[in-house]
Design an enzyme around this catalytic site. Structure first.
Site, PDB file in Angstrom:
ATOM      1  N   LYS A 196     -11.975   4.715   6.157  1.00 26.32           N
ATOM      2  CA  LYS A 196     -10.884   3.698   6.708  1.00 26.32           C
ATOM      3  C   LYS A 196     -10.773   2.486   5.666  1.00 26.32           C
ATOM      4  O   LYS A 196     -11.625   1.853   5.441  1.00 26.32           O
ATOM      5  CB  LYS A 196     -10.604   3.327   7.970  1.00 26.32           C
ATOM      6  CG  LYS A 196      -9.645   2.199   8.345  1.00 26.32           C
ATOM      7  CD  LYS A 196      -9.641   1.927   9.700  1.00 26.32           C
ATOM      8  CE  LYS A 196      -8.755   0.963  10.179  1.00 26.32           C
ATOM      9  NZ  LYS A 196      -8.460   0.729  11.409  1.00 26.32           N
ATOM     10  N   ARG A 206       0.203  -3.974  13.007  1.00 25.48           N
ATOM     11  CA  ARG A 206      -0.476  -5.289  13.523  1.00 25.48           C
ATOM     12  C   ARG A 206       0.702  -6.019  14.260  1.00 25.48           C
ATOM     13  O   ARG A 206       0.583  -6.865  15.050  1.00 25.48           O
ATOM     14  CB  ARG A 206      -1.060  -6.128  12.548  1.00 25.48           C
ATOM     15  CG  ARG A 206      -2.229  -5.409  11.834  1.00 25.48           C
ATOM     16  CD  ARG A 206      -3.048  -5.993  10.828  1.00 25.48           C
ATOM     17  NE  ARG A 206      -4.069  -5.181   9.986  1.00 25.48           N
ATOM     18  CZ  ARG A 206      -4.726  -5.532   9.170  1.00 25.48           C
ATOM     19  NH1 ARG A 206      -4.399  -6.628   8.340  1.00 25.48           N
ATOM     20  NH2 ARG A 206      -5.602  -4.629   8.466  1.00 25.48           N
ATOM     21  N   LYS A 223      -9.598  -7.895   6.169  1.00 27.29           N
ATOM     22  CA  LYS A 223     -10.870  -6.992   6.900  1.00 27.29           C
ATOM     23  C   LYS A 223     -11.816  -6.364   5.745  1.00 27.29           C
ATOM     24  O   LYS A 223     -12.340  -5.371   6.058  1.00 27.29           O
ATOM     25  CB  LYS A 223     -10.030  -5.864   7.839  1.00 27.29           C
ATOM     26  CG  LYS A 223      -9.082  -6.679   8.941  1.00 27.29           C
ATOM     27  CD  LYS A 223      -8.712  -5.348   9.927  1.00 27.29           C
ATOM     28  CE  LYS A 223      -8.144  -5.740  11.214  1.00 27.29           C
ATOM     29  NZ  LYS A 223      -7.645  -5.184  12.105  1.00 27.29           N
ATOM     30  N   GLU A 239     -19.514   7.369   3.669  1.00 29.73           N
ATOM     31  CA  GLU A 239     -19.102   7.096   5.026  1.00 29.73           C
ATOM     32  C   GLU A 239     -18.843   8.204   5.843  1.00 29.73           C
ATOM     33  O   GLU A 239     -19.481   8.247   6.959  1.00 29.73           O
ATOM     34  CB  GLU A 239     -17.686   6.268   4.902  1.00 29.73           C
ATOM     35  CG  GLU A 239     -17.853   4.619   4.585  1.00 29.73           C
ATOM     36  CD  GLU A 239     -18.418   3.877   5.597  1.00 29.73           C
ATOM     37  OE1 GLU A 239     -18.646   4.384   6.905  1.00 29.73           O
ATOM     38  OE2 GLU A 239     -18.537   2.726   5.374  1.00 29.73           O
ATOM     39  N   LYS A 254      -7.771   7.328   6.294  1.00 26.53           N
ATOM     40  CA  LYS A 254      -6.463   6.458   6.593  1.00 26.53           C
ATOM     41  C   LYS A 254      -6.520   5.167   5.628  1.00 26.53           C
ATOM     42  O   LYS A 254      -7.630   4.834   5.179  1.00 26.53           O
ATOM     43  CB  LYS A 254      -6.940   5.711   8.015  1.00 26.53           C
ATOM     44  CG  LYS A 254      -5.980   5.023   8.353  1.00 26.53           C
ATOM     45  CD  LYS A 254      -6.265   4.401   9.643  1.00 26.53           C
ATOM     46  CE  LYS A 254      -5.185   3.314  10.192  1.00 26.53           C
ATOM     47  NZ  LYS A 254      -5.868   2.602  11.336  1.00 26.53           N
ATOM     48  N   SER A 280       1.615   2.960   9.706  1.00 25.74           N
ATOM     49  CA  SER A 280       2.718   2.385  10.121  1.00 25.74           C
ATOM     50  C   SER A 280       3.616   1.978   8.959  1.00 25.74           C
ATOM     51  O   SER A 280       4.626   2.169   8.845  1.00 25.74           O
ATOM     52  CB  SER A 280       2.365   0.971  10.883  1.00 25.74           C
ATOM     53  OG  SER A 280       1.629   0.137  10.243  1.00 25.74           O
ATOM     54  N   TYR A 319       3.568   8.645  13.227  1.00 21.92           N
ATOM     55  CA  TYR A 319       4.711   8.048  14.073  1.00 21.92           C
ATOM     56  C   TYR A 319       5.715   9.158  13.883  1.00 21.92           C
ATOM     57  O   TYR A 319       6.904   8.858  14.738  1.00 21.92           O
ATOM     58  CB  TYR A 319       5.126   6.712  13.698  1.00 21.92           C
ATOM     59  CG  TYR A 319       3.832   5.754  13.834  1.00 21.92           C
ATOM     60  CD1 TYR A 319       3.332   5.665  15.254  1.00 21.92           C
ATOM     61  CD2 TYR A 319       3.164   5.432  12.622  1.00 21.92           C
ATOM     62  CE1 TYR A 319       2.119   4.709  15.194  1.00 21.92           C
ATOM     63  CE2 TYR A 319       2.172   4.734  12.666  1.00 21.92           C
ATOM     64  CZ  TYR A 319       1.556   4.406  14.040  1.00 21.92           C
ATOM     65  OH  TYR A 319       0.300   3.472  14.021  1.00 21.92           O
TER      66      TYR A 319
HETATM   67  C1  PBG Z   1      -7.412  -1.536  14.229  1.00 23.67           C
HETATM   68  C2  PBG Z   1      -6.343  -0.328  13.821  1.00 23.67           C
HETATM   69  C3  PBG Z   1      -5.420  -0.479  12.632  1.00 23.67           C
HETATM   70  C4  PBG Z   1      -4.546   0.533  12.546  1.00 23.67           C
HETATM   71  C5  PBG Z   1      -5.309   1.524  13.614  1.00 23.67           C
HETATM   72  N1  PBG Z   1      -6.094   1.026  14.144  1.00 23.67           N
HETATM   73  C6  PBG Z   1      -5.098  -1.652  11.898  1.00 23.67           C
HETATM   74  C7  PBG Z   1      -6.094  -2.381  11.231  1.00 23.67           C
HETATM   75  O1  PBG Z   1      -7.129  -1.880  10.828  1.00 23.67           O
HETATM   76  O2  PBG Z   1      -5.824  -3.443  11.023  1.00 23.67           O
HETATM   77  C8  PBG Z   1      -3.515   0.921  11.763  1.00 23.67           C
HETATM   78  C9  PBG Z   1      -2.603   2.062  12.171  1.00 23.67           C
HETATM   79  C10 PBG Z   1      -1.313   1.957  11.466  1.00 23.67           C
HETATM   80  O3  PBG Z   1      -1.041   0.940  10.649  1.00 23.67           O
HETATM   81  O4  PBG Z   1      -0.539   2.822  11.812  1.00 23.67           O
HETATM   82  N2  PBG Z   1      -8.516  -1.054  14.545  1.00 23.67           N
END
Ligand code: PBG
Length: 329
Positions: A196, A206, A223, A239, A254, A280, A319
């Site tokens: 990720k 978010r 992050k 990872e 991701k 998203s 989505y």
């Molecule tokens: C947080 C999390 C995120 C997403 C899934 N779980 C956002 C982040 O890491 O800040 C993102 C999913 C998306 O953008 O559709 N644990």
């Protein structure tokens, strides 16, 4: 040699194209993310995710039934936690009667065969919007992993089939696996967000959960100390290898479209199912361009979905799942 081989012979019409087509999209490919909120009769559209909604538990029932009737058989649950229940340690995440735990039961109740996966990370529960516990400006690894294991246990007790840790702490897959085994949840699976990346494509998510990192002195505003540097490729394999060794049943890459190289390498390298998350921001970009009349929504949606399959993804969290399935059926 040309003209013995003219490649266009295999593209002359839809019949021949479909005969030689290498990949297909079916409802079986999808994992549907769902956003859940407290309240009754709530179906709120997420501003930066047109036509995507947060549901209260009563309305979640109808949505889940509809997914099932479309042949969509797996959901991934996320909760929007009220501000007054947030703290630094994710205390509310362990509440056996918390929103996530009730959401799992709600889905299982209306649709017992629906596969339920739960998001495991502290950010929706964190006053700081971080996936782990924050101490002295740092996200603490091992204590966070312990909370994630307790959280996973709580989800398993509520009836989750899989837990899906999305936090990127080190060693959390092993910590979670051991906790599940020690408590008799030997059949509860783990889908690890193994590669990720620290990505700006998560912005709309978010918004959906009101979970962005806060803008405070001494608190990291991004992050990057736990999610991966988007410049890196070998690191994704490292990872993933560790997560597989620690007991992940499914691994994930991701975001999606910008990371298809990683999807392909992970698929080639590891002998476990590979998921990809079309996040998203990817959804928002397609929606926005389509709203402006600059792109053909349905065609771009299908083309991106097919790109994930071509890259080797076994599972697509998206989505667009419902829209794609409606379009192809
Ligand atoms: C947080 C999390 C995120 C997403 C899934 N779980 C956002 C982040 O890491 O800040 C993102 C999913 C998306 O953008 O559709 N644990």
């Amino acid at each position: 040699m040309y003209p013995l081989r003219r490649n266009r012979r295999l593209r002359q019409n839809e019949a021949i194209r479909s005969l030689v087509r290498e990949n297909y999209i079916t409802p079986n490919d999808f994992l549907v993310p769902l956003f859940v909120v407290e309240g009754k009769g709530v179906k709120e559209e997420i501003a930066s995710m047109p036509n995507y909604f947060r549901y209260s538990l009563d309305l979640l029932e109808g949505e889940v039934k509809q997914l099932w009737s479309l042949g969509l058989k797996s959901v991934l649950l996320f909760v929007k936690v009220p501000d007054n229940l947030k703290d630094n340690k994710g205390t509310e995440a362990l509440n056996p009667n918390g929103l996530m735990q009730r959401a799992v039961k709600t889905v299982k109740n209306v649709c017992p065969d629906m596969l339920v996966m739960t998001d495991v990370a502290l950010d929706p529960y964190s006053v700081y919007g971080h996936d782990g516990i924050v101490e002295q400006g740092m996200i603490i690894n091992d204590d966070t992993a312990d909370v994630l294991a307790e959280m996973s246990l709580s989800h398993a007790e509520a009836g989750a089939d899989f837990v899906a840790p999305s936090d990127m702490m080190d060693g959390r897959i092993m910590t979670i696996r051991e906790a599940l085994e020690d408590n008799g949840f030997t059949d509860t699976g783990i889908m690890s967000y193994s590669a990720k990346y620290a990505s700006a494509f998560y912005g709309p998510f978010r918004d959906a959960l009101d979970s962005a990192p806060v803008d405070l002195v001494d608190i990291p505003k991004d992050k990057k100390t736990y999610q991966m540097d988007f410049a890196n490729r070998h690191e994704a394999l490292r990872e993933t290898e560790m997560d597989v060794d620690e007991g992940a049943d499914i691994v994930m890459v991701k975001p999606g479209i910008a990371y298809l190289d990683i999807v392909r390498e992970v698929k080639n390298e590891f002998d476990v199912p590979v998921a990809v998350y079309q996040v998203s921001g990817e959804y928002a970009m397609i929606k926005a361009a389509a709203e402006k009349g600059w792109l053909d929504h349905d065609q771009v949606m299908l083309e991106s979905t097919m790109a994930f399959k071509r890259a080797g993804a076994d599972i697509i969290a998206s989505y667009f799942a419902k829209d794609v399935v409606k379009l192809i059926s």
